[in-house]
Design a protein around this motif. Structure first.
Motif, PDB file in Angstrom:
ATOM      1  N   UNK A 164     -39.729 -29.167   3.573  1.00  0.00           N
ATOM      2  CA  UNK A 164     -38.662 -28.316   4.079  1.00  0.00           C
ATOM      3  C   UNK A 164     -38.419 -28.649   5.542  1.00  0.00           C
ATOM      4  N   UNK A 165     -37.264 -28.209   6.038  1.00  0.00           N
ATOM      5  CA  UNK A 165     -36.900 -28.385   7.446  1.00  0.00           C
ATOM      6  C   UNK A 165     -36.715 -27.002   8.039  1.00  0.00           C
ATOM      7  N   UNK A 166     -37.400 -26.743   9.139  1.00  0.00           N
ATOM      8  CA  UNK A 166     -37.329 -25.449   9.800  1.00  0.00           C
ATOM      9  C   UNK A 166     -36.222 -25.465  10.848  1.00  0.00           C
ATOM     10  N   UNK A 231     -33.996 -15.174   0.265  1.00  0.00           N
ATOM     11  CA  UNK A 231     -33.110 -14.856   1.369  1.00  0.00           C
ATOM     12  C   UNK A 231     -33.554 -15.450   2.703  1.00  0.00           C
ATOM     13  N   UNK A 232     -34.677 -16.202   2.696  1.00  0.00           N
ATOM     14  CA  UNK A 232     -35.075 -16.909   3.902  1.00  0.00           C
ATOM     15  C   UNK A 232     -34.526 -18.307   3.990  1.00  0.00           C
TER      16      UNK A 232
END
Length: 234
Positions: A164-166, A231-232
């Motif tokens: 993932x990419x934050x 929803x994040x």
């Protein structure tokens, strides 16, 4: 006790790889610590005194309340049983739920050894009946962090495929300020065009573009991620 422990081969690796994640986690109220495994010296343009001063300034820039150094040798870091026990004892003492470690593939031997060390220490930290002949002693109560996340601070020209990419758009300037603290390593020590910091910004912008934001930080795992809600997601 810590919620999250970021383990870095050298001072500056945590800032480069997950400076944004550190800031975001602290925004969420989590207690984050950084454990540097070595002093990072010698380097061509630094010294022990310079590096210690720069690390202290970067620690302040990130707003960290906890940072320690394990005191292992730079340039000859090894995932020995003795070093594994030293790191496992920190994990047992601070009891973090999450660990952040360097990505496992790297040209820098210290980085590759650090990953092996983190994974071995995570396992050892949960052991009972540790007073075995010929093995280093472990102190404190057993503890097992539930997650290990891996950050990219590599010396290989990789094309990462992160889990993932934050989104770090709102903390990018603060992350950059923490990296600027290592002037001997990234400013006076690297007079290139484009500069090291320009390339770092471009990389963060690339990852941000990949998720539709200004700046991003790639992170991966060896284990599947489970979501309780959506929803994040960006």
């Amino acid at each position: 006790m810590l919620d999250v422990l970021v383990i870095a081969p050298h001072p500056d690796d945590a800032e480069l790889g997950v400076g944004g994640a550190i800031l975001k986690l602290q925004q969420e109220g989590k207690r984050v610590g950084v454990l540097d495994l070595t002093s990072g010296e010698p380097t061509p343009h630094g010294s022990l005194e310079t590096r210690a001063r720069e690390t202290a300034t970067a620690t302040e820039a990130l707003g960290l309340e906890w940072r320690e150094n394990l005191g292992l040798p730079n340039r000859s870091l090894e995932a020995t049983l003795e070093n594994r026990a030293k790191l496992a004892n920190v994990i047992r003492r601070e009891k973090p739920q999450w660990l952040f470690a360097p990505y496992w593939e790297d040209a820098h031997p210290d980085h590759a050894a650090a990953t092996q060390l983190v994974e071995g220490a995570r396992f050892w930290a949960k052991l009972t009946k540790t007073d075995q002949p010929g093995q280093p002693d472990l102190s404190g109560e057993p503890h097992h962090p539930t997650r290990v996340y891996y950050y990219y601070c590599v010396h290989l020209k990789l094309a990462p495929q992160p889990a993932f990419v934050l989104d770090i758009s709102d903390v990018w300037e603060q992350k950059l300020a923490s990296i600027r603290c290592y002037e001997s390593q990234f400013i006076t020590g690297r007079p290139t065009n484009p500069s090291f910091l320009d390339r770092l910004r471009d990389e963060a912008a690339y990852w941000g573009k990949s998720i539709g934001t200004a700046y991003g930080e790639p992170i991966t795992t060896r284990e599947p991620l489970g979501l309780a809600r959506l929803d994040g997601l960006v």
